[in-house]
Design a protein around this motif. Structure first.
Motif, mmCIF file in Angstrom:
data_model
loop_
_atom_site.group_PDB
_atom_site.id
_atom_site.type_symbol
_atom_site.label_atom_id
_atom_site.label_comp_id
_atom_site.label_asym_id
_atom_site.label_seq_id
_atom_site.Cartn_x
_atom_site.Cartn_y
_atom_site.Cartn_z
ATOM 1 N N THR A 77 -28.300 40.628 82.777
ATOM 2 C CA THR A 77 -27.562 40.413 81.728
ATOM 3 C C THR A 77 -28.482 41.259 80.574
ATOM 4 O OG1 THR A 77 -27.159 38.136 82.367
ATOM 5 C CG2 THR A 77 -27.089 38.409 80.102
ATOM 6 N N THR A 78 -29.670 41.455 80.533
ATOM 7 C CA THR A 78 -30.537 42.082 79.494
ATOM 8 C C THR A 78 -29.654 43.441 79.691
ATOM 9 O OG1 THR A 78 -32.240 40.762 79.848
ATOM 10 C CG2 THR A 78 -32.669 42.787 78.901
ATOM 11 N N ASN A 79 -29.622 44.084 80.759
ATOM 12 C CA ASN A 79 -29.468 45.565 80.917
ATOM 13 C C ASN A 79 -28.043 45.705 80.566
ATOM 14 O OD1 ASN A 79 -31.977 46.004 82.002
ATOM 15 N ND2 ASN A 79 -31.355 45.873 84.173
ATOM 16 N N GLY A 80 -27.138 44.687 80.850
ATOM 17 C CA GLY A 80 -25.623 44.886 80.693
ATOM 18 C C GLY A 80 -25.051 44.323 79.389
ATOM 19 N N ASP A 81 -25.772 43.377 78.865
ATOM 20 C CA ASP A 81 -25.421 42.842 77.425
ATOM 21 C C ASP A 81 -26.330 42.991 76.321
ATOM 22 O OD1 ASP A 81 -22.720 41.086 78.078
ATOM 23 O OD2 ASP A 81 -24.102 40.939 79.740
ATOM 24 N N ALA A 82 -27.591 42.906 76.605
ATOM 25 C CA ALA A 82 -28.462 43.273 75.453
ATOM 26 C C ALA A 82 -28.556 44.591 75.081
ATOM 27 C CB ALA A 82 -29.875 42.491 75.619
ATOM 28 N N MET A 83 -28.860 45.502 76.195
ATOM 29 C CA MET A 83 -28.858 46.880 75.895
ATOM 30 C C MET A 83 -27.575 47.563 75.279
ATOM 31 S SD MET A 83 -30.694 49.671 78.417
ATOM 32 C CE MET A 83 -29.507 49.550 79.721
ATOM 33 N N ALA A 84 -26.419 46.840 75.555
ATOM 34 C CA ALA A 84 -25.164 46.981 74.868
ATOM 35 C C ALA A 84 -25.123 46.281 73.497
ATOM 36 C CB ALA A 84 -24.022 46.847 75.745
ATOM 37 N N ASP A 85 -23.942 46.055 73.011
ATOM 38 C CA ASP A 85 -23.475 45.543 71.834
ATOM 39 C C ASP A 85 -23.220 44.142 71.859
ATOM 40 O OD1 ASP A 85 -21.226 46.565 72.943
ATOM 41 O OD2 ASP A 85 -19.996 46.852 71.087
ATOM 42 N N LEU A 319 -20.056 40.905 68.461
ATOM 43 C CA LEU A 319 -19.219 40.380 69.629
ATOM 44 C C LEU A 319 -18.545 39.198 69.025
ATOM 45 C CD1 LEU A 319 -18.460 39.883 72.580
ATOM 46 C CD2 LEU A 319 -20.460 38.528 72.893
ATOM 47 N N VAL A 320 -19.174 38.320 68.325
ATOM 48 C CA VAL A 320 -18.523 37.420 67.637
ATOM 49 C C VAL A 320 -17.504 37.710 66.638
ATOM 50 C CG1 VAL A 320 -18.899 35.410 65.887
ATOM 51 C CG2 VAL A 320 -20.644 35.895 67.503
ATOM 52 N N ALA A 322 -15.407 40.531 67.298
ATOM 53 C CA ALA A 322 -14.514 40.760 68.169
ATOM 54 C C ALA A 322 -13.718 39.645 68.808
ATOM 55 C CB ALA A 322 -15.198 41.579 69.293
ATOM 56 N N PHE A 323 -14.332 38.641 69.117
ATOM 57 C CA PHE A 323 -13.561 37.363 69.415
ATOM 58 C C PHE A 323 -12.631 36.973 68.114
ATOM 59 C CE2 PHE A 323 -17.099 36.288 72.554
ATOM 60 C CZ PHE A 323 -16.077 36.293 73.734
ATOM 61 N N GLU A 324 -13.394 36.676 67.072
ATOM 62 C CA GLU A 324 -12.684 36.234 65.991
ATOM 63 C C GLU A 324 -11.345 37.153 65.356
ATOM 64 O OE1 GLU A 324 -16.342 33.639 63.812
ATOM 65 O OE2 GLU A 324 -15.852 35.932 63.093
ATOM 66 N N ALA A 325 -11.634 38.446 65.535
ATOM 67 C CA ALA A 325 -10.439 39.456 65.159
ATOM 68 C C ALA A 325 -9.235 39.201 66.058
ATOM 69 C CB ALA A 325 -11.020 40.944 65.222
ATOM 70 N N GLU A 326 -9.715 38.986 67.330
ATOM 71 C CA GLU A 326 -8.616 38.790 68.322
ATOM 72 C C GLU A 326 -8.014 37.316 68.231
ATOM 73 O OE1 GLU A 326 -6.352 41.031 70.907
ATOM 74 O OE2 GLU A 326 -8.089 41.793 69.711
ATOM 75 N N GLY A 327 -8.514 36.677 67.574
ATOM 76 C CA GLY A 327 -8.202 35.015 67.572
ATOM 77 C C GLY A 327 -8.482 34.591 68.791
ATOM 78 N N ASP A 328 -9.226 34.964 69.544
ATOM 79 C CA ASP A 328 -9.461 34.485 70.818
ATOM 80 C C ASP A 328 -10.468 33.295 70.722
ATOM 81 O OD1 ASP A 328 -10.091 34.310 73.566
ATOM 82 O OD2 ASP A 328 -10.858 36.189 73.976
ATOM 83 N N GLN A 430 -14.567 43.464 77.049
ATOM 84 C CA GLN A 430 -15.959 42.890 76.335
ATOM 85 C C GLN A 430 -15.725 41.213 76.365
ATOM 86 O OE1 GLN A 430 -16.219 44.127 72.277
ATOM 87 N NE2 GLN A 430 -18.384 43.817 72.251
ATOM 88 N N LEU A 431 -14.420 40.986 75.954
ATOM 89 C CA LEU A 431 -14.342 39.702 75.466
ATOM 90 C C LEU A 431 -14.145 38.716 76.819
ATOM 91 C CD1 LEU A 431 -11.658 40.123 72.772
ATOM 92 C CD2 LEU A 431 -14.026 39.933 72.553
#
Length: 494
Positions: A77-85, A319-320, A322-328, A430-431
């Motif tokens: 999770t650190t490598n896949g998500d925290a190193m990313a956005d 990320l937050v 992105a969720f909100e913009a998609e209405g997800d 991403q979502l």
């Protein structure tokens, strides 16, 4: 000539892992495991029994899963998500913060731990493959022997796939470490790095052997035993990653996974509520047996949620948004919980009275982690069809993308061109797969990492200004490994 098999479980070094940050020692090894070094070296003329072959395979699984949980349950999770956005590092671990902020160097404790953990597993797997392949016990049937070898080779491929994506060129060792009267341990373990292309060739060879010999997904005793579903998933992901990408192969292996009978759960939240483990959507799921709901069962959850001390991998503003913009709202609420921890610690990105934390680890005793699931494959097939210019909603890329969107109540995609679908699938991944260790590797294989990370923003759309340079797309080779093995070279820039 006398030969000795060295239980060099890290292959290149004999080490004791140094774990930075929060950690606990857990007694979670399954009964029946033996260490490969306790069996006579078959190179010296001894052949193992059928029982010992089974125990070797059990030991290989144990070393990767129960002894390796800090990689598969945390550092992914650190490598896949925290190193990313998707995340900020959170926590109070300097090694995590350096990875998040692109200031890591060859002394980073997490980087060293990841290298060591993956090669530790490869070392035990290599011993298993070597000894089982030479076994002559009539009780070990040819079918069972090949199945054991297939499972072991799939495990080895999984570890090398992590290594080559994190470091690029890495030492490719496919045999156990053996010393003789004329060959020292240094000569055995001081191995130079192999080109990434050679590593991918080895991964594919292992997986092709595995898919022909392992159980089908429906026959496997559990989701953590290597089976055709897991192996075909890995083949699809490998062909989507290796350069040049082979989208026909990606599509082929996605279809093979689909044919294995996986289905999406009807409710996205079922994946994380703790009541639907080993579900029809889960392809590869590691269950940490014996952890229960007591202290040891809960400490993984405590890494991510709960009060008391800073949590790892805090969801990002990007990320937050992105969720909100998609209405997800469905996936937002399943993925993130908002808490008031005023006065407990200070977060550099969020107010403590409205702090987001990862919600996907909340279910039950958190004793299972899904490594691969079916939604990933459907989106990967959509990506393959996009690259093959099969876009329509009838059976093309839009069709598979919409399956994922419709499950969470979102309308069909409005993307109709190849360029638009590439970005739509990237956003959907991403979502859908947030906090599951995918995002960094998705950006890497699509060549989008630098652009996305240089445009990352915190609150009020203020630029984060990550000091990311192209050389930081790969980890540095750990300095301790280079000190022990002068044949290793450092990645440029470090």
């Amino acid at each position: 000539m006398k030969k000795k098999l060295i239980n060099c479980s890290c292959l290149l070094v004999i080490i004791t892992l140094s774990i930075a940050g929060c950690s606990k020692v857990l007694d979670k090894k399954p009964i029946g495991e033996i260490d490969a070094a306790t069996i006579d070296d078959p190179n010296a003329g001894e052949s193992i029994t059928a029982t010992e072959a089974e125990q070797l395979l059990s030991g290989a699984y144990n070393d990767m899963y129960w002894d390796g949980e800090e990689y598969w349950a945390f550092d992914r999770t650190t490598n896949g998500d925290a190193m990313a956005d998707n995340c900020y590092a959170g926590s109070d671990n300097p090694a995590n913060h350096a990875i998040d902020l692109f200031t890591t160097n060859s002394l980073n404790g997490n980087v060293e731990r990841n290298w060591s953990r993956l090669y530790t597993s490869i070392g035990k797997i290599n011993e298993t493959i070597d000894k089982v392949s030479k076994a002559t016990d009539p009780a070990l049937t040819a079918e069972r022997k090949n199945r054991i070898l297939g499972e072991a080779r799939a495990l080895r491929a999984a570890n090398y796939f992590e290594l080559v994506r994190l470091w690029g060129d890495v030492p490719l060792i496919l045999q156990p470490i053996v010393t003789t009267d004329t060959k020292t341990i240094f000569e055995s373990v001081a191995v130079p790095r192999s080109a990434a292309a050679a590593v991918y060739d080895s991964i594919i060879a292992d997986l092709e052997f595995a898919v022909a010999n392992v159980r089908t997904a429906s026959q496997a005793a559990s989701k953590q035993i290597m089976n055709t579903g897991i192996v075909n998933t890995m083949l699809a992901k490998v062909y989507a990653t290796v350069e040049p990408h082979d989208w026909n192969k990606v599509n082929q292996y996605c279809d093979a996974v689909i044919a294995d009978g996986y289905t999406l759960l009807p409710d996205y939240d079922f994946l994380f509520d703790g009541q639907h483990k080993s579900s029809s959507e889960s392809i590869w799921e590691i269950t940490y047996e014996g952890w229960g709901s007591g202290t040891y069962g809960l400490w993984i959850r405590d890494m991510y949620i709960g009060g008391g001390w800073p949590k790892f991998n805090t969801p990002s503003h990007d990320l937050v948004r992105a969720f909100e913009a998609e209405g997800d709202n469905v996936r937002l609420n399943s993925s993130i919980q908002w808490v008031d921890y005023s006065g407990q610690w200070v977060d550099p990105y969020w107010p403590m009275n409205n702090l987001p934390l990862i919600n996907k680890v909340r279910g039950g005793d958190v004793s299972s982690f899904i490594i691969y699931r079916f939604a990933d494959i459907l989106l990967l097939k959509a990506e393959a069809l996009t690259e093959l210019n099969q876009l329509d909603d009838g059976s093309g890329a839009q069709f598979y993308l919409n399956k994922i969107r419709n499950r969470v109540g979102l309308a069909n995609t409005t993307a109709t061109t190849q360029a638009a679908l590439r970005l739509a699938i990237e956003k959907e991944r991403q979502l859908e797969l947030a906090f599951e260790g995918y995002r960094w590797f998705d950006l890497q294989r699509t060549g989008r990492t630098l652009e996305v990370m240089r445009n990352a923003k915190k609150a009020n759309n203020e630029p984060l200004n990550y000091p990311i340079q192209e050389f930081r797309l790969l980890f540095p080779v750990p300095q301790n490994e280079m000190d022990r093995n002068p044949r290793l070279t450092q990645n440029p820039g470090y």
